[in-house]
Design an enzyme around this catalytic site. Structure first.
Site, mmCIF file in Angstrom:
data_model
loop_
_atom_site.group_PDB
_atom_site.id
_atom_site.type_symbol
_atom_site.label_atom_id
_atom_site.label_comp_id
_atom_site.label_asym_id
_atom_site.label_seq_id
_atom_site.Cartn_x
_atom_site.Cartn_y
_atom_site.Cartn_z
ATOM 1 N N PRO A 2 5.741 -0.894 -3.935
ATOM 2 C CA PRO A 2 4.565 -0.687 -3.606
ATOM 3 C C PRO A 2 3.845 -2.184 -3.212
ATOM 4 O O PRO A 2 3.827 -2.868 -4.074
ATOM 5 C CB PRO A 2 4.051 0.170 -4.646
ATOM 6 C CG PRO A 2 5.092 0.909 -5.448
ATOM 7 C CD PRO A 2 6.286 -0.229 -5.103
ATOM 8 N N GLU A 3 3.279 -2.219 -2.098
ATOM 9 C CA GLU A 3 2.466 -3.355 -1.775
ATOM 10 C C GLU A 3 0.959 -2.916 -1.887
ATOM 11 O O GLU A 3 0.470 -1.762 -2.152
ATOM 12 C CB GLU A 3 2.873 -3.889 -0.479
ATOM 13 C CG GLU A 3 4.444 -4.413 -0.374
ATOM 14 C CD GLU A 3 4.690 -5.159 0.684
ATOM 15 O OE1 GLU A 3 4.147 -5.835 1.373
ATOM 16 O OE2 GLU A 3 6.076 -4.934 0.843
ATOM 17 N N LYS A 59 -1.545 -6.252 -5.984
ATOM 18 C CA LYS A 59 -0.942 -4.972 -6.141
ATOM 19 C C LYS A 59 -1.023 -4.318 -7.599
ATOM 20 O O LYS A 59 -0.432 -3.342 -8.034
ATOM 21 C CB LYS A 59 0.652 -5.282 -6.256
ATOM 22 C CG LYS A 59 1.089 -5.965 -5.000
ATOM 23 C CD LYS A 59 2.483 -6.647 -4.948
ATOM 24 C CE LYS A 59 2.698 -7.375 -3.846
ATOM 25 N NZ LYS A 59 4.150 -7.789 -3.851
ATOM 26 N N ARG A 250 13.278 -13.838 -0.473
ATOM 27 C CA ARG A 250 13.476 -12.482 0.243
ATOM 28 C C ARG A 250 14.195 -12.278 1.525
ATOM 29 O O ARG A 250 14.053 -13.316 2.123
ATOM 30 C CB ARG A 250 12.078 -11.976 0.092
ATOM 31 C CG ARG A 250 11.178 -11.993 -1.142
ATOM 32 C CD ARG A 250 11.771 -11.318 -2.418
ATOM 33 N NE ARG A 250 12.019 -9.894 -2.097
ATOM 34 C CZ ARG A 250 10.890 -9.039 -1.987
ATOM 35 N NH1 ARG A 250 9.743 -9.421 -2.579
ATOM 36 N NH2 ARG A 250 11.177 -7.732 -1.859
#
Ligand SMILES: [Zn+2]
Length: 265
Positions: A2-3, A59, A250
């Site tokens: 979830p962002e 977030k 990432r």
């Protein structure tokens, strides 16, 4: 994971289902999610109170339950909220369930167990202690330029850095860069004023559009990278193969043809 758009969607869901109802109990099925609070204390502090309103920053979701009493939710990798009517069965991976006087419940569901629930006194103090940057949807263009344009490093790593701008994660960072045709490894200090304005607009557009679609993956435009991202994926613009590279720790996905590395300034 979830962002910002997912957490904003959870906020709206919580606001439309779970405010102003008296909390009669809290079931803690898996205390691992609790940070700096025991199951017993969580129940004791929330019982009899109501969720009054909520606030999202990056977030993190903060839910006010009284004077100097906020519930902080972070959704980790797989966290989500589910509001249940009295006969509905809670998901197996529900870790904490808030029970309301009308027998409905709000479940904090989290399969992978990286979520966090904490009680805090003050939201601003929490943000300061964590050193979180301004929220990606609250930040102004001039603030954005000052932060991104003056920071050393790859533009993607800067977008991901929650201490600089809060809310953007791996998937939406790739989407924003794809939209503005910028290679994720581009050095931010080399971006022109025009590049930075374009990046800012793309950020706002992508985040707002995702929220408007309630982050429903199936409804995201086919012209977006997100629906093609991954092994074997092709660029929705030029149909060439997408590439991935580790940037800022990432996996970035991008189109090496549409997203050029050299600064255009
Ligand atoms: Zn392309």
């Amino acid at each position: 994971m979830p962002e910002l758009p997912e957490v904003e969607t959870f906020k709206r869901y919580l606001d439309s289902t779970s405010l102003h109802q008296r909390i009669t109990n809290v079931d803690v099925r898996d205390a691992y999610v609790l940070k700096r609070v025991s199951a017993r204390e969580l129940v004791r502090r929330l019982k009899g109170r109501r969720f009054e309103n909520s606030h999202r920053h990056g977030k993190h979701l903060f839910v006010r339950a009284g004077n100097k009493l906020w519930l902080r939710l972070h959704f980790g990798m797989t966290g989500s909220l589910e509001y249940l009517k009295h006969d509905e069965v809670a998901p197996k991976t529900a870790r904490v369930i808030f029970r309301f006087a009308d027998r409905r419940r709000l479940a904090f569901d989290d399969q992978r167990k990286f979520g966090e629930i904490e009680l805090i006194e003050d939201v601003d103090e929490f943000l300061q202690t964590r050193g979180l940057g301004p929220d990606a949807l609250e930040i102004s263009l001039s603030q954005f330029k000052a932060i991104v344009g003056k920071h050393r490093g790859a533009v993607k790593a800067i977008l991901l850095n929650q201490q600089l701008i809060a809310g953007i994660g791996n998937l939406y960072a790739d989407e924003i860069l794809f939209r503005v045709r910028m290679h994720p490894a581009t050095e931010a200090v080399r971006l022109s004023d025009k590049d930075l304005t374009g990046l800012f607009r793309a950020m706002r557009y992508v985040l707002e559009k995702a929220i408007a679609l309630k982050t429903d993956f199936n409804r995201l435009p086919k012209s977006w990278l997100l629906t093609h991202r991954g092994k074997g994926g092709r660029c929705p613009r030029c149909r060439r193969a997408l590439k991935s590279a580790k940037i800022g720790g990432r996996s970035a996905w991008f189109c090496p043809h549409c997203q050029k590395r050299a600064s255009r300034s």
